[in-house]
Scaffold this motif. Structure first.
Motif, PDB file in Angstrom:
ATOM      1  N   CYS A 107       0.933  -0.971  -0.333  1.00 14.73           N
ATOM      2  CA  CYS A 107       0.220  -0.063  -0.124  1.00 14.73           C
ATOM      3  C   CYS A 107       0.927   1.256  -0.165  1.00 14.73           C
ATOM      4  O   CYS A 107       2.448   1.274  -0.043  1.00 14.73           O
ATOM      5  N   ASP A 108       0.610   2.544  -0.244  1.00 17.02           N
ATOM      6  CA  ASP A 108       0.881   3.414  -0.490  1.00 17.02           C
ATOM      7  C   ASP A 108       1.552   3.863   1.257  1.00 17.02           C
ATOM      8  O   ASP A 108       0.563   3.304   2.910  1.00 17.02           O
ATOM      9  N   SER A 109       2.184   4.756   1.850  1.00 18.19           N
ATOM     10  CA  SER A 109       2.798   5.510   3.173  1.00 18.19           C
ATOM     11  C   SER A 109       1.872   5.201   4.195  1.00 18.19           C
ATOM     12  O   SER A 109       0.627   5.900   4.299  1.00 18.19           O
ATOM     13  N   LEU A 110       1.839   4.452   5.769  1.00 19.58           N
ATOM     14  CA  LEU A 110       1.622   4.355   6.718  1.00 19.58           C
ATOM     15  C   LEU A 110       2.331   4.547   8.208  1.00 19.58           C
ATOM     16  O   LEU A 110       3.551   3.916   7.534  1.00 19.58           O
ATOM     17  N   GLU A 111       2.148   4.361   8.915  1.00 15.91           N
ATOM     18  CA  GLU A 111       2.645   4.513  10.068  1.00 15.91           C
ATOM     19  C   GLU A 111       2.317   3.335  11.188  1.00 15.91           C
ATOM     20  O   GLU A 111       1.132   3.732  10.946  1.00 15.91           O
ATOM     21  N   HIS A 112       3.902   3.204  11.612  1.00 20.68           N
ATOM     22  CA  HIS A 112       2.932   2.378  12.472  1.00 20.68           C
ATOM     23  C   HIS A 112       2.408   2.768  13.850  1.00 20.68           C
ATOM     24  O   HIS A 112       3.116   3.659  14.140  1.00 20.68           O
ATOM     25  N   GLN A 113       1.706   2.395  14.448  1.00 19.52           N
ATOM     26  CA  GLN A 113       1.331   1.889  16.048  1.00 19.52           C
ATOM     27  C   GLN A 113       1.231   0.956  16.997  1.00 19.52           C
ATOM     28  O   GLN A 113       0.926  -0.451  16.824  1.00 19.52           O
ATOM     29  N   TYR A 114       2.252   1.575  18.277  1.00 20.83           N
ATOM     30  CA  TYR A 114       2.792   1.211  18.742  1.00 20.83           C
ATOM     31  C   TYR A 114       1.586  -0.048  19.952  1.00 20.83           C
ATOM     32  O   TYR A 114       1.514   0.953  20.972  1.00 20.83           O
ATOM     33  N   GLN A 115       1.050  -0.810  20.457  1.00 23.65           N
ATOM     34  CA  GLN A 115       0.159  -0.718  21.282  1.00 23.65           C
ATOM     35  C   GLN A 115       0.636  -1.387  22.953  1.00 23.65           C
ATOM     36  O   GLN A 115      -0.686  -0.773  23.923  1.00 23.65           O
TER      37      GLN A 115
END
Length: 350
Positions: A67-75
């Protein structure tokens, strides 16, 4: 019918039509600043896949899609995977939409917005029966339905797909082929201004963000989903990908082999119209593969028939146009010949 969003010609984003004028003024006063997403992890993964598979920008046969760029999120220690995957999707959609003041909202903000959606008539049944219309501060789990409700409330087009292994054999193969087809179709139809969103994957007790898919052999089962998992710490993932170690991102059929039911939320880079947004208040899903006797299957077959009829009409219209051109051409040639004959007769008379 007025559309819920309008497209800003200056930056290409979709903005609520009531706020478009103010949005444009930001450009004219040089106050507009695009959101800076920390996409370091995504860049490292993209580079790792290119190193492992080679540069595929000019090849016809691809072995992976992203996919196009996105940011990872840590829970962390929170049970908030559904919210984190919504945040990841928003970080991707910010390239096309002006959403939630151009920031990635907190878990609490998402909880408030889902509550607001319920109060405005979005998925009233689910909000009342499952959550008693309360989320804020309770840290309850959410799933694909709440993800869809959240984006419907924002006016962002989406669709839930159900994969039920209790009704169909080889459900994992259907799931992986669906993901492959989704990314392949996105790339084939993609224009320079379009965005390829990730997919939200829900299964029992956890959810993931599908950022791509990888083909590793010639067998039908030789697929790996490429995912962002909110259980994994971001810096660990960056270190792994930078060393071309992609196991933390890969999900094979063996990994998901014992799970029988899945849901995917497919997001679009185009908004609902106001009318479509009203209809989205009632959550609907599509079964993959569809039951042969289901209403969905019948409606799809009807749609196919309509498409075929439209194509036939178009072909007939084209044939008629061609015949008109031929007739016109023949008439012009005949007129020229008649004119020549007339001129010849006049010359002889003179």
């Amino acid at each position: 019918m007025t559309e819920l969003y309008k497209k800003c010609e200056e930056c290409g984003r979709y903005v609520f039509h009531t706020k478009l004028e103010a949005h444009i003024k930001l450009h004219s006063t040089n106050q507009y600043k695009p959101v800076k997403i920390n996409n370091q992890l995504f860049v490292v993964i993209r580079n790792a896949l290119e190193a492992l598979h080679g540069d595929q920008t000019k090849t016809k046969e691809r072995s992976y899609y992203l996919c196009d760029s996105l940011e990872h999120q840590y829970q962390g220690l929170e049970q908030s995977c559904g919210f984190r995957n919504i945040q990841m999707a928003i970080s991707n959609l910010l390239t096309n939409f002006s959403v939630v003041k151009d920031t990635i909202p907190s878990v609490t903000t998402i909880e408030k917005m889902i509550e607001a959606a319920w109060s405005k008539g979005f998925d009233v049944e689910g909000g009342t029966e499952i959550y008693n219309n309360k989320l804020v501060g309770l840290r309850k789990w959410i799933g694909a339905t709440e993800c869809s409700t959240f984006f419907n409330y924002l006016g962002i087009k989406n669709q839930i797909y159900d994969f039920d292994g209790t009704k169909h054999e080889n459900i994992l193969l259907h799931l992986y082929e669906f993901v492959w087809d989704y990314f392949q179709n996105c790339y084939e139809s993609k224009k320079k201004t379009e965005n390829v969103p990730p997919l939200y994957l829900q299964y029992s007790s956890h959810s993931l963000t599908i950022i791509g898919i990888e083909k590793i052999g010639n067998k039908a089962s030789d697929y790996n989903l490429i995912v962002y998992n909110s259980l994994k710490e971001t810096n660990y993932l960056i270190r792994s990908a930078s060393q071309l170690y992609l196991d933390p991102f890969r999900k094979s059929m063996d990994f998901l082999g014992t799970i029988k039911q899945f849901q995917i939320v497919q997001l679009y880079s185009t908004p609902w119209t106001q009318e479509e947004r009203e209809k989205s208040k009632i959550i609907s899903s599509k079964l993959v593969p569809p039951d042969e006797n289901s209403e969905e299957s019948e409606s799809e077959s009807e749609e196919e028939k309509e498409e075929e009829e439209e194509k036939e009409k178009e072909n007939e219209n084209e044939k008629e146009k061609e015949e008109e051109k031929e007739n016109k051409k023949e008439q012009e040639e005949e007129d020229i010949e008649n004119e020549k004959e007339e001129n010849k007769i006049n010359e002889e008379k003179n």
